[in-house]
Scaffold this motif. Structure first.
Motif, PDB file in Angstrom:
ATOM      1  N   VAL A  46       0.018 -15.164  -5.225  1.00 20.31           N
ATOM      2  CA  VAL A  46       0.828 -13.944  -5.579  1.00 20.31           C
ATOM      3  C   VAL A  46       0.617 -13.113  -4.534  1.00 20.31           C
ATOM      4  CG1 VAL A  46       0.781 -12.131  -7.347  1.00 20.31           C
ATOM      5  CG2 VAL A  46      -0.258 -14.601  -7.991  1.00 20.31           C
ATOM      6  N   PRO A  47       1.919 -12.805  -3.789  1.00 23.22           N
ATOM      7  CA  PRO A  47       1.644 -11.992  -2.529  1.00 23.22           C
ATOM      8  C   PRO A  47       1.681 -10.602  -2.697  1.00 23.22           C
ATOM      9  CG  PRO A  47       3.930 -12.796  -3.044  1.00 23.22           C
ATOM     10  CD  PRO A  47       3.183 -13.179  -4.150  1.00 23.22           C
ATOM     11  N   LEU A  48       1.748 -10.004  -3.626  1.00 22.92           N
ATOM     12  CA  LEU A  48       1.407  -8.335  -3.933  1.00 22.92           C
ATOM     13  C   LEU A  48      -0.027  -8.212  -4.577  1.00 22.92           C
ATOM     14  CD1 LEU A  48       5.029  -7.504  -5.019  1.00 22.92           C
ATOM     15  CD2 LEU A  48       3.867  -7.196  -3.042  1.00 22.92           C
ATOM     16  N   ALA A  49      -0.576  -9.387  -4.937  1.00 22.64           N
ATOM     17  CA  ALA A  49      -1.978  -9.028  -5.642  1.00 22.64           C
ATOM     18  C   ALA A  49      -3.054  -8.822  -4.671  1.00 22.64           C
ATOM     19  CB  ALA A  49      -2.411 -10.654  -6.369  1.00 22.64           C
ATOM     20  N   ARG A  50      -3.586  -7.473  -4.725  1.00 24.29           N
ATOM     21  CA  ARG A  50      -4.570  -7.020  -3.902  1.00 24.29           C
ATOM     22  C   ARG A  50      -5.999  -7.140  -4.368  1.00 24.29           C
ATOM     23  NH1 ARG A  50      -2.902  -1.466  -1.213  1.00 24.29           N
ATOM     24  NH2 ARG A  50      -1.123  -2.405  -0.118  1.00 24.29           N
ATOM     25  N   THR A  51      -6.123  -7.624  -5.482  1.00 26.96           N
ATOM     26  CA  THR A  51      -7.294  -7.824  -6.241  1.00 26.96           C
ATOM     27  C   THR A  51      -7.399  -9.112  -7.017  1.00 26.96           C
ATOM     28  OG1 THR A  51      -6.907  -6.594  -8.044  1.00 26.96           O
ATOM     29  CG2 THR A  51      -7.847  -5.335  -6.356  1.00 26.96           C
ATOM     30  N   ASP A 110      -5.430  -8.701 -10.290  1.00 32.07           N
ATOM     31  CA  ASP A 110      -3.926  -8.883 -10.336  1.00 32.07           C
ATOM     32  C   ASP A 110      -3.532 -10.113 -10.229  1.00 32.07           C
ATOM     33  OD1 ASP A 110      -3.561  -5.895  -9.751  1.00 32.07           O
ATOM     34  OD2 ASP A 110      -3.617  -6.095  -7.559  1.00 32.07           O
ATOM     35  N   ALA A 111      -4.246 -10.980  -9.709  1.00 32.82           N
ATOM     36  CA  ALA A 111      -3.911 -12.680  -9.918  1.00 32.82           C
ATOM     37  C   ALA A 111      -4.173 -12.861 -11.414  1.00 32.82           C
ATOM     38  CB  ALA A 111      -4.659 -13.038  -8.776  1.00 32.82           C
ATOM     39  N   GLU A 112      -5.301 -12.511 -12.003  1.00 35.41           N
ATOM     40  CA  GLU A 112      -5.369 -12.763 -13.061  1.00 35.41           C
ATOM     41  C   GLU A 112      -4.233 -12.508 -14.178  1.00 35.41           C
ATOM     42  OE1 GLU A 112      -9.141 -11.287 -14.278  1.00 35.41           O
ATOM     43  OE2 GLU A 112     -10.324 -13.018 -13.198  1.00 35.41           O
ATOM     44  N   SER A 165      -4.880 -12.690   0.406  1.00 38.03           N
ATOM     45  CA  SER A 165      -4.154 -12.970  -0.842  1.00 38.03           C
ATOM     46  C   SER A 165      -4.749 -13.593  -2.089  1.00 38.03           C
ATOM     47  CB  SER A 165      -2.736 -13.702  -0.632  1.00 38.03           C
ATOM     48  OG  SER A 165      -2.144 -13.182   0.511  1.00 38.03           O
ATOM     49  N   TYR A 166      -4.435 -13.438  -3.292  1.00 37.74           N
ATOM     50  CA  TYR A 166      -5.054 -14.233  -4.400  1.00 37.74           C
ATOM     51  C   TYR A 166      -3.816 -15.044  -4.969  1.00 37.74           C
ATOM     52  CZ  TYR A 166      -8.999 -11.187  -3.688  1.00 37.74           C
ATOM     53  OH  TYR A 166     -10.221 -10.505  -3.563  1.00 37.74           O
TER      54      TYR A 166
END
Length: 185
Positions: A32-37, A40-42, A14-15
Motif C-alpha cells: 500500500v504505497p500511501l500507508a505510513r503506518t 493504515d495497511a491493516e 512502505s507497508y
C-alpha cells in the motif's frame, strides 16, 4: 492479519498486506504505497477482504454505470479490438446514447428496449423514408452485444435484450415488407 514492512530503494518505508482466500486459495499480496503506518495497511487489508466478500455474496451493486459511459469507455474500445465491423458500431452508438441518455445500465428494462424498438420503427430516416426492420434489428443487436459484454465484465446483472425477439422482414409479392414475429409472443 499479516502486515509487512518493506524498505524501498530510496530509503522510505512502505507497508503491505498478505492473505489467502480460504475458499479459492488465491493469494492476495499488495504493498500500500500511501500507508505510513501499520494501522493504515491493516485498514487497506480489511477493505480488500470486504470487497472480496461483497463480490462473492452478490452484495456489490452492478449496473450503476451510465450506459453512455460504458459504451464509450468499454464497448467501443473492445469493438475496435475484436470486430471488423467496429465502424458500424461507432456510427450507431451516438443514436443509442441519445435515446438512453442519463440512464444507468440497471435502469434499462426489457420494456424500455421494446419501446425503443417501436419508437425507432415509427421514426422516418433522414431522407423521410420509413425505417427498415433490418436497421432496427442491427441497432438492437448492437445494444444486446453491449449488454452481453457488460454482463461478462460484471457491470450488469442481466441483458434486457435477451427477451427481445427479432422481427424478420419478409417481402411479399407486392414488395411490401411485413414483420414476422415468433408465435409465442
Amino acid at each position: 492479519m499479516s502486515i509487512f514492512k518493506v524498505k524501498n530503494k530510496n530509503g522510505t518505508i512502505s507497508y503491505g498486506y498478505y492473505f489467502r482466500d480460504r475458499v479459492t486459495k488465491q493469494r492476495y499480496r499488495k504493498i500500500v504505497p500511501l500507508a505510513r503506518t501499520k494501522w493504515d495497511a491493516e485498514q487497506a487489508e480489511i477493505k480488500a477482504k470486504q470487497e472480496i466478500f461483497d463480490k462473492r455474496h452478490g452484495l456489490e451493486e452492478k449496473g450503476k454505470d451510465l450506459l453512455s459511459s460504458f459504451l464509450d469507455d468499454v464497448y467501443l474500445p473492445w469493438s475496435k479490438a475484436n470486430k471488423k465491423s467496429w465502424r458500424d458500431d461507432a456510427y450507431m452508438l451516438p443514436m443509442l446514447k441519445e435515446y438512453f441518455e442519463g440512464k444507468a445500465l440497471r435502469e434499462i428494462s426489457a420494456q424500455s428496449v421494446e419501446k425503443f424498438k417501436d419508437d425507432r420503427m415509427n421514426t422516418p430516416t433522414k431522407k423521410g423514408t420509413p425505417r427498415q426492420p433490418a436497421t432496427v434489428n442491427r441497432e438492437l443487436t448492437l445494444l444486446s452485444s453491449a449488454y452481453s459484454l457488460a454482463v461478462k465484465y460484471d457491470k450488469a446483472e442481466s441483458n434486457p435484450c435477451s427477451k427481445w425477439i427479432s422481427s424478420h422482414s419478409i417481402t411479399s409479392a407486392t414488395g411490401t415488407c411485413y414483420r414476422k414475429r415468433n408465435p409465442d409472443s
